[in-house]
Motif scaffolding. Structure first.
Motif, PDB file in Angstrom:
ATOM      1  N   ASP A   1       0.996  -1.126  -0.134  1.00 37.65           N
ATOM      2  CA  ASP A   1       0.072  -0.033   0.202  1.00 37.65           C
ATOM      3  C   ASP A   1       0.906   1.336   0.149  1.00 37.65           C
ATOM      4  OD1 ASP A   1      -2.470  -1.507   0.437  1.00 37.65           O
ATOM      5  OD2 ASP A   1      -1.628  -1.826   2.426  1.00 37.65           O
TER       6      ASP A   1
ATOM      7  N   ASP B   1       0.797   0.472  16.950  1.00 41.59           N
ATOM      8  CA  ASP B   1       2.401   0.410  16.564  1.00 41.59           C
ATOM      9  C   ASP B   1       3.135  -0.915  17.005  1.00 41.59           C
ATOM     10  OD1 ASP B   1       1.981   2.183  14.671  1.00 41.59           O
ATOM     11  OD2 ASP B   1       2.537   3.830  15.671  1.00 41.59           O
TER      12      ASP B   1
ATOM     13  N   GLU C   1     -11.727  -2.305   7.933  1.00 42.04           N
ATOM     14  CA  GLU C   1     -12.665  -1.325   8.327  1.00 42.04           C
ATOM     15  C   GLU C   1     -13.975  -1.712   8.903  1.00 42.04           C
ATOM     16  OE1 GLU C   1     -13.394   0.532   4.456  1.00 42.04           O
ATOM     17  OE2 GLU C   1     -15.132   1.883   5.334  1.00 42.04           O
TER      18      GLU C   1
ATOM     19  N   LYS D   1       0.477  -5.868  13.487  1.00 48.67           N
ATOM     20  CA  LYS D   1       1.490  -6.320  12.780  1.00 48.67           C
ATOM     21  C   LYS D   1       2.300  -7.213  13.576  1.00 48.67           C
ATOM     22  CE  LYS D   1       1.340  -1.849  10.642  1.00 48.67           C
ATOM     23  NZ  LYS D   1       2.169  -0.480  10.905  1.00 48.67           N
TER      24      LYS D   1
ATOM     25  N   SER E   1       1.558   5.742   9.415  1.00 49.64           N
ATOM     26  CA  SER E   1       1.574   4.216   9.660  1.00 49.64           C
ATOM     27  C   SER E   1       0.822   3.535   8.660  1.00 49.64           C
ATOM     28  CB  SER E   1       1.429   4.307  10.845  1.00 49.64           C
ATOM     29  OG  SER E   1       0.068   4.652  11.411  1.00 49.64           O
ATOM     30  N   GLY E   2      -0.161   4.267   7.947  1.00 47.52           N
ATOM     31  CA  GLY E   2      -1.023   3.571   7.057  1.00 47.52           C
ATOM     32  C   GLY E   2      -2.046   4.528   6.583  1.00 47.52           C
ATOM     33  N   MET E   3      -3.066   4.298   5.611  1.00 49.36           N
ATOM     34  CA  MET E   3      -3.951   5.059   5.299  1.00 49.36           C
ATOM     35  C   MET E   3      -5.235   4.977   6.058  1.00 49.36           C
ATOM     36  SD  MET E   3      -3.248   4.003   1.066  1.00 49.36           S
ATOM     37  CE  MET E   3      -1.733   3.778   0.462  1.00 49.36           C
ATOM     38  N   ARG E   4      -5.883   6.078   5.705  1.00 48.04           N
ATOM     39  CA  ARG E   4      -7.288   6.172   6.384  1.00 48.04           C
ATOM     40  C   ARG E   4      -8.294   5.502   5.333  1.00 48.04           C
ATOM     41  NH1 ARG E   4      -9.869  11.210   8.950  1.00 48.04           N
ATOM     42  NH2 ARG E   4     -11.146   9.851   9.794  1.00 48.04           N
ATOM     43  N   ALA E   5      -9.326   4.748   5.805  1.00 48.34           N
ATOM     44  CA  ALA E   5     -10.058   4.201   4.750  1.00 48.34           C
ATOM     45  C   ALA E   5     -10.736   5.287   3.855  1.00 48.34           C
ATOM     46  CB  ALA E   5     -11.249   3.363   5.627  1.00 48.34           C
TER      47      ALA E   5
ATOM     48  N   ARG F   1      -2.430   7.347  -5.437  1.00 49.93           N
ATOM     49  CA  ARG F   1      -1.988   6.183  -4.345  1.00 49.93           C
ATOM     50  C   ARG F   1      -2.649   4.904  -4.648  1.00 49.93           C
ATOM     51  NH1 ARG F   1      -5.600   7.613   1.211  1.00 49.93           N
ATOM     52  NH2 ARG F   1      -7.377   7.075  -0.109  1.00 49.93           N
TER      53      ARG F   1
ATOM     54  N   VAL G   1      -2.503  -1.781   5.652  1.00 48.50           N
ATOM     55  CA  VAL G   1      -2.622  -0.236   5.827  1.00 48.50           C
ATOM     56  C   VAL G   1      -3.182   0.316   4.536  1.00 48.50           C
ATOM     57  CG1 VAL G   1      -0.698  -0.473   7.288  1.00 48.50           C
ATOM     58  CG2 VAL G   1      -0.099  -0.013   5.155  1.00 48.50           C
ATOM     59  N   GLY G   2      -3.566  -0.168   3.622  1.00 41.09           N
ATOM     60  CA  GLY G   2      -4.269   0.686   2.477  1.00 41.09           C
ATOM     61  C   GLY G   2      -5.596   1.223   2.985  1.00 41.09           C
ATOM     62  N   ALA G   3      -6.146   2.163   1.947  1.00 38.23           N
ATOM     63  CA  ALA G   3      -7.241   3.033   1.863  1.00 38.23           C
ATOM     64  C   ALA G   3      -8.694   2.087   1.723  1.00 38.23           C
ATOM     65  CB  ALA G   3      -7.282   4.018   1.155  1.00 38.23           C
ATOM     66  N   TYR G   4      -8.400   0.530   1.184  1.00 35.62           N
ATOM     67  CA  TYR G   4      -9.651  -0.007   0.946  1.00 35.62           C
ATOM     68  C   TYR G   4      -9.428  -1.521   1.598  1.00 35.62           C
ATOM     69  CZ  TYR G   4      -9.730   3.280  -2.980  1.00 35.62           C
ATOM     70  OH  TYR G   4      -9.975   4.393  -3.753  1.00 35.62           O
ATOM     71  N   ASP G   5      -8.883  -1.352   2.746  1.00 35.92           N
ATOM     72  CA  ASP G   5      -8.808  -2.715   3.626  1.00 35.92           C
ATOM     73  C   ASP G   5     -10.033  -2.912   4.598  1.00 35.92           C
ATOM     74  OD1 ASP G   5      -6.319  -3.538   2.470  1.00 35.92           O
ATOM     75  OD2 ASP G   5      -5.007  -2.424   3.862  1.00 35.92           O
TER      76      ASP G   5
ATOM     77  N   MET H   1      -2.882   0.403  -3.836  1.00 32.18           N
ATOM     78  CA  MET H   1      -3.293  -0.353  -2.952  1.00 32.18           C
ATOM     79  C   MET H   1      -2.582  -1.907  -3.459  1.00 32.18           C
ATOM     80  SD  MET H   1      -4.924   1.435  -1.252  1.00 32.18           S
ATOM     81  CE  MET H   1      -5.286   3.401  -1.878  1.00 32.18           C
TER      82      MET H   1
ATOM     83  N   VAL I   1       3.438   3.515   1.860  1.00 32.55           N
ATOM     84  CA  VAL I   1       2.812   4.559   2.521  1.00 32.55           C
ATOM     85  C   VAL I   1       3.734   5.145   3.597  1.00 32.55           C
ATOM     86  CG1 VAL I   1       1.173   3.208   4.053  1.00 32.55           C
ATOM     87  CG2 VAL I   1       0.705   5.436   3.578  1.00 32.55           C
ATOM     88  N   GLU I   2       4.686   3.878   4.223  1.00 33.98           N
ATOM     89  CA  GLU I   2       5.210   4.326   5.595  1.00 33.98           C
ATOM     90  C   GLU I   2       6.646   5.246   5.239  1.00 33.98           C
ATOM     91  OE1 GLU I   2       4.282   1.287   4.576  1.00 33.98           O
ATOM     92  OE2 GLU I   2       3.262   0.386   6.509  1.00 33.98           O
TER      93      GLU I   2
END
Lengths: 440, 440
Positions: free
Chosen positions: A65, B12, B293, B312, A138-142, A108, B285-289, A110, A125-126
């Protein structure tokens, strides 16, 4: 295996264990293949080579990601001097039409999503601020909670060479590769691979359908009351469970009384769903040995390999045995002796290999090892008979459980191995190395 | 296993493989026992001690086809000077009312038939003329073809001591004996014993029902056309097959698109038939995980152990993992990563032990051995991560297959083992002894 002994009736001939087994394995043929749904083919033997129609992965895709970018735009980037790029949109897994990434831009991306046109590499992303304008993310927001993440600016903190975090098209397998060969047994990883290359069905040898009958007028079904002279039918349960354990689809037919007509009718009824018939009891020299009586002349005698022959084997337990074929399709039939231990040992030695031959498996036998005999006194074995004693095997040592009696089912339930005493051995001293069949 | 780490959200924190596994094993409980038909209980763990209600054999019975006689009548008998006895009838197996054997008399008796009153011993038919007035008999003619065999005279050629060829009542097990203990796994010999003592049903822990979902908008079912950006769903097939292989009843739910609402609805629908839920994909950590979610706050947070936590792990492959429980029954859920190799390795390490814990099995893990690494060059492994490389193991030697990439399903299908590279090891030279998980 040596070639099979001829199937001629010699009533007083003593067959060796190997001759009987060879005859069975020379007669039983693998089942014709059929096309099965992938999950129905679990445990079956593949009969086709599998060639890949489309490369895996089918397209370059991201293993992280992160952000898909151009290499030059992030050369020299650091946390102190980040590269600031314009986010032109999201590339989700499954995206059919990803945005073009131009100079100074980022998409962006995935894990598993296609590398978009124009992008040359992926930064996780990190390694960025995730578009938040703060420190490393530390990651993406949904996406559903923060749609603005697909726009705005992103700061990249580290450079990356071309095609970093990119799984190249065809890096797993290439279109045209042969990934599975005929003869492969399909376990979970093979099923995974078949699904991954798009195969929803596959050509395999099916599991054999095994019909199990026990015979004996003394047999009562469990949970029924026991009257004088009666015992519970255990063989039909044991053999059905063992047939399943060997890989078959097994059908248990309740015990059949010692009446030849009834037995013949029952077998005829069952033939339609049987690839193999297994009976227990009624195969010895008594006046009520119904299997022998009903089947001795059941085959068309003009047809080679047809009919069931009853034999004496140089074996203990399990001396009386029947083998042959029956019905219009020459369905193989194994007639086992009725003592519970004899029946179970005979299953392991003869029926299990027959089932696994029907499945087309390469190795049809239980594993055998050498082990040290641990016993309080020497084992004795009848001369000229191969004896199979029940034992417990662990760490190179085998200990007999129970005696030689073929009615000792309680001891059998504690055994995990058979101790083999060859025909020419009458005494086995403790400490001797013996051959052991592991019952798994 | 050490005690489980506390289930507090520390986004983390890097969990070790053992901490994650301990948490799972400390949370998952064996399923409540149920009464099952004997053959439905195959492979299950018994939860009751089995005490025998009736001795085995239930009555003295013959171990041979022959004649039941009195000892004194055949003392000194030989082929030259046979004892001639009057045959008073047949004792077939199952006979409720066998004839009385008086002095100078014999009853023809079949294997398994009760020793008739008055008789003291059994002589095999081969030690007699079988009533034919000729030399030693090789067997009896079928009763239906030769009813006269149950009458007339028989010549006995050899003496026998009292109770020869007689299986004594209770010589296998005695009423009141405990023959199987709670905790026993029911294989064919145990099923044989249970049937033999009259048990048609038995109290066991059932096989767990495992619902398998894969997630990802890029997933297409096998046999469907593949469009740009799409791949075939293989995880739901692989995990379903692996769950069955571990002993579960597994239900495959097709791939669910990356939409939290749809996923939540699907899981809610499936809960009714699930003892364990397994998902793949959507945990990173993606936005579509979508799994993360949809499930991050799915539990009732007042209830200890409820809710699903995403972590993790210090592991490769398989870094992102989710574990927790969901729904009114706190059904355990394991959320695995979506890369096919990560997903399969995670199954082996975490889901298989969970399934076997639900079954109440004592040993829930795959066997591990030490093996010599055979490789062309040193293996490299990231510092601080426990790496599980795919390999082929045979005879104390393991050879890696494919690379470390978690998308390499073709190599996985050739593996039969995982090579474990510990967290503190970054290089493993060929010839080094390594730990290997055997995939069986």
């Amino acid at each position: 295996m040596s070639s099979a002994a001829p199937r001629t009736a010699e009533p007083d001939r003593l067959w060796s264990v190997d001759e009987h087994l060879d005859d069975i394995l020379a007669t039983v043929r693998p089942l014709d293949p059929i096309e099965l749904n992938l999950l129905d083919a679990q445990g079956c033997v593949l009969v086709e080579d599998i060639t890949v129609p489309v490369s895996l992965p089918p397209f370059d895709n991201s293993s992280m990601d992160g952000y898909a970018v151009r290499v030059a735009d992030i050369a020299g980037a650091s946390e102190e001097y980040p590269a600031s790029l314009e986010v032109v949109g999201d590339v989700a897994a499954g995206a059919a039409d990803p945005p073009h990434v131009g100079p100074g831009q980022a998409a962006r991306i995935m894990t598993g999503a296609p590398l978009p046109p124009g992008a040359e590499t992926v930064v996780p992303v990190e390694w960025t601020d995730g578009g938040l304008g703060e420190g490393p993310a530390s990651g993406m927001r949904a996406r559903s909670l923060a749609p603005e993440g697909a726009t705005g600016l992103v700061s990249v903190h580290r450079p990356a060479p071309a095609r970093a975090h990119v799984r190249a098209q065809g890096s797993d397998v290439r279109a045209g590769d042969r990934v599975l060969e005929a003869g492969t047994v399909l376990g979970p990883p093979q099923i995974s691979l078949l699904a991954a290359v798009g195969r929803g069905t596959v050509r395999v040898r099916p599991r054999p359908r095994v019909v199990v009958l026990s015979t004996g007028s003394e047999l009562v079904q469990p949970d029924e009351p026991l009257r004088p002279g009666q015992i519970y039918d255990s063989n039909s349960f044991a053999l059905t469970a063992a047939a399943r354990d060997a890989g078959a689809i097994a059908y248990r037919v309740g015990a059949v009384a010692d009446d030849a007509e009834t037995l013949r009718d029952t077998i005829e009824d069952q033939l339609v769903r049987a690839d193999l018939l297994v009976t227990s009891g009624g195969v010895s020299v008594g006046a009520y040995d119904v299997v022998k009586e009903a089947l001795s002349h059941a085959g068309d005698e003009d047809e080679p390999g047809s009919g069931v022959e009853f034999r004496k084997l140089a074996m203990q337990p399990g001396k009386p045995q029947g083998f042959g074929s029956i019905g219009p399709d020459h369905t193989p039939l194994l007639a086992l002796p009725g003592n519970p231990v004899s029946s179970y040992v005979s299953f392991e030695l003869f029926v299990r290999p027959a089932i696994r031959t029907l499945m087309g498996l390469g190795d049809v036998h239980r594993p055998r090892v050498r082990a040290e005999l641990r016993a309080e006194k020497a084992l004795t074995s009848p001369k000229g008979r191969r004896q199979f004693l029940r034992g417990r095997y662990a760490d190179g040592v085998v200990t007999p459980v129970g005696g030689a009696g073929s009615h000792l089912v309680a001891a059998l339930a504690r055994a995990n191995a058979l101790v083999v005493v060859p025909e020419d051995v009458e005494d086995v001293a403790p400490g001797t190395e013996v051959e052991v069949v592991l019952l798994g």
